[in-house]
Scaffold this active site. Structure first.
Site, short mmCIF file in Angstrom:
data_model
loop_
_atom_site.label_atom_id
_atom_site.label_comp_id
_atom_site.label_asym_id
_atom_site.label_seq_id
_atom_site.Cartn_x
_atom_site.Cartn_y
_atom_site.Cartn_z
N GLU A 94 88.11 109.97 121.31
CA GLU A 94 86.69 110.01 121.64
C GLU A 94 86.44 110.82 122.91
OE1 GLU A 94 85.31 105.81 119.62
OE2 GLU A 94 86.62 105.75 121.37
N GLU A 118 91.51 101.97 115.79
CA GLU A 118 90.93 100.71 116.24
C GLU A 118 90.95 99.62 115.17
OE1 GLU A 118 89.07 103.54 119.26
OE2 GLU A 118 89.88 103.62 117.22
#
Length: 253
Positions: free
Chosen positions: A108, A128
């Site tokens: 990210e 995740e």
């Protein structure tokens, strides 16, 4: 600035290094604040033309520091988001130089940068879901803007990694280099830094913002942004330098 983030300037390029190699550069609150401070400096200092974000010890960033997460720490800076950059990147160009892994929050951070140079052995992913979490720092929202939606969904739902050649083929990264990613990023930054700083800044702004403009307003909105560039001292200097067959002497005004 925290020693978890190191900075140095070289030929108008601000190199920002996440300095937690013992933890694969997992993001902490202190590191996020260090990156945010570096981004403020990049935009504030006229001598700086381009930023590079990289990681120490052969890894870009392995994501959020889970030990810190369990202690209740959040690696978020108000107004800038995760890692001090994902919600409010700098106005000047920012290049990610990726060695090793760019995973979870590390990916990210990478996709918040404007350009990406990666070593041939780099790996990318948002795992995740494998930890019962969601890639909430832009992964599940921003990744579909940069690669095909089905591929973004596959990465988000499986948590699997892709390698540098695959990332390049998808358009997720700009360049794959056999040597150090930082060297490749510096070469790219030098090319950008040689150009008119006002023109570079506004070009980035238009590319980033124009997709959200109504079609019938695009040229009018662009005209408002580029008008000061076309009457700037730099615009005249660029034309004069071309005519005189010399390098421009940019003033950023």
């Amino acid at each position: 600035m925290s020693q978890e983030v190191l900075t140095h300037e070289e030929d108008g390029v601000l190199i920002v290094t996440i300095n937690r190699p013992e933890a694969k550069n997992a993001m902490t609150k202190a590191a996020a604040e260090g990156i945010a401070a570096a981004m403020d400096r990049l935009d504030a200092e006229d001598s700086l033309r381009v930023g590079i974000l990289t990681g120490a010890g052969g890894t870009f960033c392995s994501g959020m520091d889970l030990k810190g997460f369990l202690r209740g720490e959040s690696p978020i800076v108000e107004g800038r988001g995760f890692g001090g950059v994902v919600q409010a990147p700098p106005k000047k160009p920012l290049i990610a130089a990726v060695e090793g892994y760019a995973l979870a929050g590390g990916l990210e951070l990478m996709i918040a940068c404007d350009l990406v140079v990666a070593s041939a052995g780099a790996k990318f992913g948002i795992p995740e879901v494998k930890r019962g979490l969601v890639a909430a720092a832009g992964g599940v929202m921003m990744l579909p803007d940069q690669i095909p939606e089905r591929i973004a969904l596959e990465l988000a739902l499986t948590g699997d990694f892709i390698d540098a050649p695959r990332a390049y083929d998808l358009g997720l990264i700009n360049r794959v280099v056999d040597g150090p990613a930082l060297d490749g990023a510096m070469a790219l930054a030098a090319t950008i830094a040689a150009n008119g700083p006002l023109a570079v800044k506004v070009s980035k702004q238009i590319v980033k913002e124009s997709r959200g403009w109504p079609m019938d307003e695009r040229y009018d909105r662009q005209a408002q942004l580029i008008a000061p560039v076309f009457v700037s001292e730099d615009a005249r200097e660029g034309a004069a330098a071309f005519a005189e067959k010399r390098k421009p002497n940019w003033k950023g005004k």
